[in-house]
Design a protein around this motif. Structure first.
Motif, PDB file in Angstrom:
ATOM      1  N   LYS A  75      37.284 -12.580  12.775  1.00 27.33           N
ATOM      2  CA  LYS A  75      35.925 -12.458  12.216  1.00 27.33           C
ATOM      3  C   LYS A  75      35.772 -13.467  11.074  1.00 27.33           C
ATOM      4  N   THR A  76      34.585 -14.057  10.995  1.00 23.59           N
ATOM      5  CA  THR A  76      34.307 -15.043   9.943  1.00 23.59           C
ATOM      6  C   THR A  76      33.149 -14.562   9.079  1.00 23.59           C
ATOM      7  N   ILE A  77      33.378 -14.626   7.782  1.00 26.80           N
ATOM      8  CA  ILE A  77      32.333 -14.241   6.818  1.00 26.80           C
ATOM      9  C   ILE A  77      31.793 -15.522   6.191  1.00 26.80           C
ATOM     10  N   ARG A 120      31.956 -14.493  -5.522  1.00 26.75           N
ATOM     11  CA  ARG A 120      32.213 -15.300  -4.326  1.00 26.75           C
ATOM     12  C   ARG A 120      33.709 -15.279  -3.956  1.00 26.75           C
ATOM     13  N   MET A 121      34.553 -15.500  -4.981  1.00 28.64           N
ATOM     14  CA  MET A 121      35.989 -15.552  -4.684  1.00 28.64           C
ATOM     15  C   MET A 121      36.537 -14.184  -4.298  1.00 28.64           C
ATOM     16  N   SER A 122      35.938 -13.138  -4.843  1.00 27.91           N
ATOM     17  CA  SER A 122      36.377 -11.781  -4.520  1.00 27.91           C
ATOM     18  C   SER A 122      36.067 -11.448  -3.059  1.00 27.91           C
ATOM     19  N   PHE A 123      34.888 -11.828  -2.577  1.00 26.63           N
ATOM     20  CA  PHE A 123      34.578 -11.634  -1.154  1.00 26.63           C
ATOM     21  C   PHE A 123      35.553 -12.430  -0.298  1.00 26.63           C
ATOM     22  N   GLU A 124      35.856 -13.637  -0.775  1.00 19.29           N
ATOM     23  CA  GLU A 124      36.747 -14.514  -0.013  1.00 19.29           C
ATOM     24  C   GLU A 124      38.148 -13.899   0.086  1.00 19.29           C
ATOM     25  N   LYS A 125      38.642 -13.438  -1.048  1.00 21.45           N
ATOM     26  CA  LYS A 125      39.985 -12.841  -1.088  1.00 21.45           C
ATOM     27  C   LYS A 125      40.023 -11.576  -0.235  1.00 21.45           C
ATOM     28  N   ALA A 126      38.970 -10.772  -0.335  1.00 18.25           N
ATOM     29  CA  ALA A 126      38.920  -9.516   0.426  1.00 18.25           C
ATOM     30  C   ALA A 126      38.989  -9.802   1.929  1.00 18.25           C
ATOM     31  N   GLY A 141      40.607 -11.948   7.954  1.00 19.64           N
ATOM     32  CA  GLY A 141      39.372 -12.646   8.310  1.00 19.64           C
ATOM     33  C   GLY A 141      39.369 -14.084   7.804  1.00 19.64           C
ATOM     34  N   LYS A 142      38.322 -14.831   8.229  1.00 20.55           N
ATOM     35  CA  LYS A 142      38.163 -16.209   7.759  1.00 20.55           C
ATOM     36  C   LYS A 142      36.859 -16.287   6.979  1.00 20.55           C
ATOM     37  N   VAL A 143      36.781 -17.280   6.087  1.00 26.81           N
ATOM     38  CA  VAL A 143      35.583 -17.408   5.247  1.00 26.81           C
ATOM     39  C   VAL A 143      35.085 -18.833   5.284  1.00 26.81           C
ATOM     40  N   ILE A 144      33.768 -19.012   5.450  1.00 25.58           N
ATOM     41  CA  ILE A 144      33.208 -20.345   5.239  1.00 25.58           C
ATOM     42  C   ILE A 144      32.239 -20.264   4.068  1.00 25.58           C
ATOM     43  N   ASN A 145      32.323 -21.256   3.217  1.00 22.68           N
ATOM     44  CA  ASN A 145      31.512 -21.264   1.999  1.00 22.68           C
ATOM     45  C   ASN A 145      30.416 -22.306   2.096  1.00 22.68           C
ATOM     46  N   PHE A 146      29.259 -21.932   1.570  1.00 20.60           N
ATOM     47  CA  PHE A 146      28.108 -22.820   1.597  1.00 20.60           C
ATOM     48  C   PHE A 146      27.796 -23.169   0.150  1.00 20.60           C
ATOM     49  N   ARG A 163      35.571  -4.646  -1.947  1.00 18.44           N
ATOM     50  CA  ARG A 163      34.971  -5.536  -0.925  1.00 18.44           C
ATOM     51  C   ARG A 163      35.781  -5.491   0.370  1.00 18.44           C
ATOM     52  N   MET A 164      37.076  -5.254   0.264  1.00 20.74           N
ATOM     53  CA  MET A 164      37.871  -5.055   1.492  1.00 20.74           C
ATOM     54  C   MET A 164      37.353  -3.827   2.231  1.00 20.74           C
TER      55      MET A 164
END
Ligand code: NCD
Length: 320
Positions: A57-59, A71-77, A83-88, A306-307
């Motif tokens: 899953k990608t967030i 932002r970093m907390s969502f990413e770490k969670a 999961g994977k994260v893409i940042n805009f 957030r996890m």
């Protein structure tokens, strides 16, 4: 204490599709998130690993405003759960060429992501996107409206330290008018039975607080002695029109937390702040590192909360 067995009893269909505010979240949903956050904190303390419930899953983090911790907390969670994260980054995106928020959201959705985490300077922006896309949307702060995951991590932090929430007394100090954190926290505290007093210049108070059962005070005084929690807010200068309080010096004098004002606080009273803290204004710098300050604990807990939220919203089931 959470027993792992009880987790298998969690319903398969968890939470609503989107998390846009605390106002419309019910107490059961809040308790579910807090309980699952506790589970993740407990696993971490024991050094155990997390099930990869967000595998494949990608967030997408769509932040149209600055952010460090959220932002970093969502990413770490997301990463913690596989999961994977893409940042805009709006400053280097097609927004600079005139692309609208909805076009950006639709574009990112077409890339194939499982959630859109949105921070935007306009109140209501995440809910507008949620009405247009099929992908779940999480509000990471919209204008002066709400910041629901901050309120959830604050509730979790308080419960983790105090054991329960009902009947506690919180004093919220500062720029209530422009704070989205406080709007979410007021709903969260009221739903969970926490008594609220807000302290700040009348020019920085929205109308209607007393009607909600909230006590409003124009300055800090010895009543602070009653506080179980002192919740400090940053002056949201970027959202102020100006002329709302005389000077920073004056503000510090009446609302800043100092060694002296701490004398009026219970030994077990805790100091909270959503961050970023502006050193020396809302609180003396040294006090942010005092035993009563739980500001870094809030940041740590934000990852567990957030996890829990990402799992409950996106995994469709809870795995132990
Ligand atoms: C807050 C925000 O951006 O709403 N910070 C946060 O997300 N933890 C509060 C603020 O900016 O003062």
């Amino acid at each position: 204490m959470l027993c792992e067995k009880s987790l298998s009893l969690f319903p398969r269909c968890l939470l609503k599709k989107n998390l846009l505010d605390i106002k419309t979240l019910n107490k059961e949903d809040i308790n579910l998130i807090l309980e699952r956050s506790h589970y993740y904190k407990h696993l971490t303390k024991e050094g155990r690993s997390f099930a990869p419930v967000l595998e494949n899953k990608t967030i997408a983090n769509l932040f149209f405003e600055p952010s460090t911790r959220t932002r970093m907390s969502f990413e770490k969670a997301a990463i913690n759960l596989g999961g994977k994260v893409i940042n805009f980054d709006s400053s280097s995106s097609s927004v600079q060429k005139g692309e609208t928020l909805l076009d950006t959201a639709r574009t990112v959705e077409s890339l194939g992501v499982e959630a859109l985490v949105i921070r935007h300077p306009l109140a209501g922006a995440p809910s507008q996107v949620a009405g247009e896309v099929g992908t779940p949307v999480i509000n990471a702060g919209d204008g002066s409206h709400e910041h629901p995951t901050q309120a959830l991590l604050d509730l979790f932090t308080i419960k983790d330290i105090k054991g329960s929430l009902d009947g506690l007394k919180v004093f919220i100090v500062g720029d209530v008018l422009h704070s989205r954190v406080v709007r979410s926290n007021i709903w969260a505290f009221l739903k969970m039975g926490i008594e609220i007093t807000v302290v700040g210049p009348y020019t920085l108070m929205p109308p209607g607080l007393e009607e909600m059962g909230i006590k409003v005070k124009p300055c800090l005084d010895e009543e602070l002695r009653q506080a179980d929690i002192i919740y400090l807010l940053r002056m949201q200068k970027e959202r102020q029109q100006g002329g709302l309080f005389p000077t920073i010096k004056e503000y510090k004098k009446f609302y800043g937390i100092t060694q002296d004002s701490l004398k009026n606080v219970k030994a077990k009273g805790i100091i909270m702040h959503p961050g970023p803290v502006v050193p020396g204004i809302e609180i003396e710098d040294i006090l942010t590192r005092s035993p009563q300050s739980v500001i870094q604990e809030q940041v740590k807990n934000g990852v567990f909360v957030r996890m829990a939220l990402l799992e409950l919203m996106l995994s469709g089931e809870v795995k132990n």
